[in-house]
Design a protein around this motif. Structure first.
Motif: not given
Length: 305
Positions: A106, A127-128, A130, A143, A152, A160, A162, A176
């Motif tokens: 990321s 993720n973190w 995504t 993303s 997640e 997904m 969460s 998202g």
């Protein structure tokens, strides 16, 4: 549809006969964090201190594919094996040949909190935040940013889950965007699993009454958000949960061990932990096998109903 299960008191009940262990040579020498069963039920892969693969048809020592620390591992339907570490991903052929390593970090350099394969293995997601990557080239596909959740869970296509305190948000993986919220759990949601066809989600929450922890699983319909069933799990904190592809079985792990429940909540099988550690259960896609990290070691069972 209620089942009562005292996770902290598994030793008080006699063992069930639905799980039959498969002996894995050298399993007690390998520490694992995650496991995966191949779609044909013939292979087991583990991540942790290295990536290892066992054949479940010609039982022998595992094949070591990589050294170092790996956090996640998963098979694609075509037999390719994917693993995710702190900042890179690796792909092996069904025969164990390394096909590609690529950067999958990321912007902030954070370790992945979750990992999954989607669209039949065409893309992988972490993720973190995504981020979706093309599984063959390593190219970033998409993303999205949102409020960072503790956990997640990814479905195989677009869904997904969460985990947000006492709620679970169901989101579109690629955009998202929020699809639905599963609200009003009586305590902190600690685990979730998505059925393979993404029609159902099972969640686990833990509520504290004084010094006592009580866990409960709930089964939800994704399309309507309707709660379908509750499974009181008794005292103690559940670590992880898995849902079989056909939705007929739930596997629950805690410090006490592993328990398998039928859809009606009846206990099908259980395995006790000697060292108070059992985590990350996973069903084979066909439902005939179950694996879990029991006492930090890989274990596989044949399910006979």
């Amino acid at each position: 549809m209620i089942a009562t299960l005292a996770l902290a008191c598994l030793a008080a009940a006699p063992p069930m006969r639905h799980l039959h262990p498969i002996e894995l040579p050298a399993a007690d020498t390998i520490s694992v964090t995650r496991m995966a069963l191949s779609h044909d039920g013939r292979g087991l892969a583990t991540a942790g201190r290295g990536v290892h693969v066992w054949s479940l048809t010609a039982i022998g020592p595992p094949k070591a594919l990589s050294e170092g620390e790996w956090a996640f591992v998963q098979f694609a339907p075509d037999g390719r094996l994917f693993a995710m570490g702190h900042s890179e991903a690796a792909v092996w052929s069904p025969g164990g040949k390394l096909l590609r390593r690529f950067e999958a970090s990321s912007e902030h350099g954070s370790s992945p909190g979750s990992f999954g394969l989607i669209d039949g293995g065409k893309a992988l997601v972490r993720n973190w935040p995504t981020i979706l990557f093309d599984s063959r080239t390593g190219t970033r596909l998409a993303s999205h940013r949102r409020r960072v959740a503790r956990v997640e869970v990814f479905g195989p296509s677009r869904l997904m889950a969460s985990l947000e305190h006492q709620d679970v948000d169901l989101l579109d993986l690629r955009t998202g965007k929020l699809r639905r919220t599963l609200a009003d759990h009586p305590g902190e949601v600690t685990a979730a699993a998505i059925r393979h066809d993404e029609k159902e989600v099972v969640t686990v929450c833990v509520a504290r009454a004084g010094r006592v922890l009580r866990s409960e699983a709930r089964l939800w319909d994704v399309a309507t958000g309707k709660e379908l069933a509750r499974y009181p799990l008794g005292h103690g904190e559940v670590k992880d949960i898995a849902l079989s592809d056909d939705g007929s079985m739930l596997a629950v792990t805690s410090s006490a061990g592993l328990v398998v429940l039928g859809r009606d909540g009846g206990e099908m099988a259980r395995v006790e932990s000697q060292y108070h550690s059992c985590a990350h259960p996973v069903f084979a896609p066909g439902g005939g096998l179950l694996a879990a990290a029991l006492d930090f070691r890989p274990r596989v069972w044949v399910i006979r109903r």
